[in-house]
Design a protein around this motif. Sequence first.
Motif, PDB file in Angstrom:
ATOM      1  N   GLU A   1      -9.749   2.940  10.339  1.00  0.00           N
ATOM      2  CA  GLU A   1      -9.835   1.722  10.408  1.00  0.00           C
ATOM      3  C   GLU A   1     -10.251   0.966  11.892  1.00  0.00           C
ATOM      4  O   GLU A   1     -10.807   0.074  12.127  1.00  0.00           O
ATOM      5  CB  GLU A   1      -8.637   1.108   9.747  1.00  0.00           C
ATOM      6  CG  GLU A   1      -8.634  -0.449   9.574  1.00  0.00           C
ATOM      7  CD  GLU A   1      -7.555  -0.830   8.862  1.00  0.00           C
ATOM      8  OE1 GLU A   1      -7.425  -2.064   8.549  1.00  0.00           O
ATOM      9  OE2 GLU A   1      -6.999  -0.223   7.992  1.00  0.00           O
TER      10      GLU A   1
ATOM     11  N   SER B   1      -1.736   8.961   6.786  1.00  0.00           N
ATOM     12  CA  SER B   1      -1.843   7.463   7.245  1.00  0.00           C
ATOM     13  C   SER B   1      -2.300   7.324   8.520  1.00  0.00           C
ATOM     14  O   SER B   1      -2.992   6.226   8.771  1.00  0.00           O
ATOM     15  CB  SER B   1      -0.282   7.098   7.317  1.00  0.00           C
ATOM     16  OG  SER B   1       0.084   5.712   7.620  1.00  0.00           O
TER      17      SER B   1
ATOM     18  N   SER C   1      -6.018  -0.759   5.216  1.00  0.00           N
ATOM     19  CA  SER C   1      -4.729  -1.119   5.115  1.00  0.00           C
ATOM     20  C   SER C   1      -4.569  -1.982   3.739  1.00  0.00           C
ATOM     21  O   SER C   1      -3.249  -2.409   3.481  1.00  0.00           O
ATOM     22  CB  SER C   1      -4.442  -2.340   6.086  1.00  0.00           C
ATOM     23  OG  SER C   1      -5.466  -3.435   6.180  1.00  0.00           O
ATOM     24  N   ASP C   2      -5.541  -2.296   2.902  1.00  0.00           N
ATOM     25  CA  ASP C   2      -5.237  -2.774   1.457  1.00  0.00           C
ATOM     26  C   ASP C   2      -5.558  -2.128   0.460  1.00  0.00           C
ATOM     27  O   ASP C   2      -5.770  -2.271  -0.610  1.00  0.00           O
ATOM     28  CB  ASP C   2      -6.208  -4.196   1.545  1.00  0.00           C
ATOM     29  CG  ASP C   2      -7.502  -3.798   1.417  1.00  0.00           C
ATOM     30  OD1 ASP C   2      -7.952  -2.730   1.873  1.00  0.00           O
ATOM     31  OD2 ASP C   2      -8.474  -4.650   1.151  1.00  0.00           O
TER      32      ASP C   2
ATOM     33  N   THR D   1       0.937  -1.150  -0.013  1.00  0.00           N
ATOM     34  CA  THR D   1      -0.072  -0.044   0.075  1.00  0.00           C
ATOM     35  C   THR D   1       0.914   1.139   0.042  1.00  0.00           C
ATOM     36  O   THR D   1       1.954   1.350   0.873  1.00  0.00           O
ATOM     37  CB  THR D   1      -0.856   0.191   1.224  1.00  0.00           C
ATOM     38  OG1 THR D   1      -0.027   0.143   2.465  1.00  0.00           O
ATOM     39  CG2 THR D   1      -1.691  -1.208   1.261  1.00  0.00           C
TER      40      THR D   1
ATOM     41  N   ALA E   1      -5.422   4.820   9.577  1.00  0.00           N
ATOM     42  CA  ALA E   1      -5.484   3.880  10.701  1.00  0.00           C
ATOM     43  C   ALA E   1      -6.476   4.277  11.853  1.00  0.00           C
ATOM     44  O   ALA E   1      -7.149   3.224  12.291  1.00  0.00           O
ATOM     45  CB  ALA E   1      -4.054   4.161  11.468  1.00  0.00           C
TER      46      ALA E   1
ATOM     47  N   ARG F   1     -11.986  -0.870   5.981  1.00  0.00           N
ATOM     48  CA  ARG F   1     -10.553  -1.414   5.931  1.00  0.00           C
ATOM     49  C   ARG F   1      -9.975  -0.291   5.145  1.00  0.00           C
ATOM     50  O   ARG F   1     -10.337  -0.087   3.816  1.00  0.00           O
ATOM     51  CB  ARG F   1     -10.551  -2.840   5.532  1.00  0.00           C
ATOM     52  CG  ARG F   1      -9.160  -3.311   5.245  1.00  0.00           C
ATOM     53  CD  ARG F   1      -9.346  -4.794   5.205  1.00  0.00           C
ATOM     54  NE  ARG F   1      -7.877  -5.082   5.029  1.00  0.00           N
ATOM     55  CZ  ARG F   1      -7.475  -6.669   4.934  1.00  0.00           C
ATOM     56  NH1 ARG F   1      -8.494  -7.340   4.843  1.00  0.00           N
ATOM     57  NH2 ARG F   1      -6.305  -6.997   4.937  1.00  0.00           N
TER      58      ARG F   1
END
Length: 450
Positions: free
Chosen positions: A345, A338, A353-354, A325, A342, A351
């Motif tokens: 999420e 970022s 993270s993908d 990512t 986080a 989500r």
Amino acid sequence: MSAKKTTGNSYKCSSCGHIQLRWMGRCPECGEWNSFVEYIKQSETAIPGIGSRTAEQQKPQPLSKVNPMEGSRLTTGIAEFDLVLGGGAMKRSAILIGGEPGIGKSTLLLQTSISAAAKNHTTVLYVSGEESAAQIRARADRLELPTEDIQVLCTSRLDDIEQALNDIQPQLIIIDSIQTVYSSEAGSIPGTVNQLKYNAMSLVSWVKERDSVLFLTAHITKDGTIAGPKSLEHIVDTVISFDRNNENTRFLRAQKNRFGSVDELGIFLMEEKGLVPVPDPSGLFMINRNGDIPCGTALAPVCEGSRVFLVEIQALTVPAKAGVTRIYSDRADSARVSRIAAVLEKCTGLRFSDQDIYINIAGGVRLTESAADAAIAAALYSARTGLSLPPGIAFAGEFSLAGEIRPVPRIRQRAKTATTLGIHTLYAPEQNSGAVYVDNIQQLVKTLFK
């Protein structure tokens, strides 16, 4: 034998200033390759800005007897420029302006010199080492600027500049640019660190003894910093960066200012008649749409110095390729993006993270304050779910790692500016401020997306 005890020529690193007796391919001090240039050792009396160049010896005096009016300012005649300088250019000061080639540094200083001469009835000396007098006159005619009160000197020799300064005694001096100024006493190669420090110290010393203002333009490196490894920035009183976005908007910001704030942002538009100040940039970076608002778009009232304006934050999320990512954000801190992803999420179960995350700030303005965290979070959530935000809303708040939305300064001023620009609802973590109260990310998501 130490290099400091030798006579004759040595070799000096143009990056860090380290001196060697013989030329070397790599500097042992900073590790730069091919940075050594020939260096002519000066005599002990040839100290730049000291000795014969000083008009009179300065002596100590009681601070209580110092006249505070000696530090009066010289207005440039351009409101946005005066705002960034802190109310005008302080007399007996040196101001360094850095920017990429072609951004408009020469245009700005030519307009400044003419407007300052007309407003303050001062004598102006414009020194150019890059253009001829005919080229400067052609630019002034193209911009329809009067040229009667400007003295022009096109030379790169420091001795010629000092002679003109002593003959004319100008109150405003413009050097375009300091990298082109050359003195035989500072080495054999123009543009080196030694040349920059020697010539800048000589010019600054002349200004410090008189009620004059010195403007220096400087080249920048590939990294966007002023060329000359910070040596020039320590010599001058004010350092101003001149940036632009992809269009015609120019941003003027102080990185160092001994006589004012470094929080103010001056905004100009480059047009046919030169740089035009934007006195009210509140809605300059908003995009007017007739239809529905796209997914991943949110508004944030941002403070820059004493002013507030709305910016549009655009977010896009796509599945990551090869399982790695990335975050693409050149106008906002990618580390902050970022962290916000986080927290989203963790607190909402959505989500990220993908996903590859793309963040863009409309208009090219750079976000530096944390008050835009809530707007970035709303844009990311909208982009990830495909749900558009309601029209006429904005966000102000700082994110914590626990999912809380923390208060930010000047929320009432932000709410007032948002209302003036047609925003009927501002979401912020402060009650009785004209905003809708939200204090955590779960509450914000439930309020917006039900």
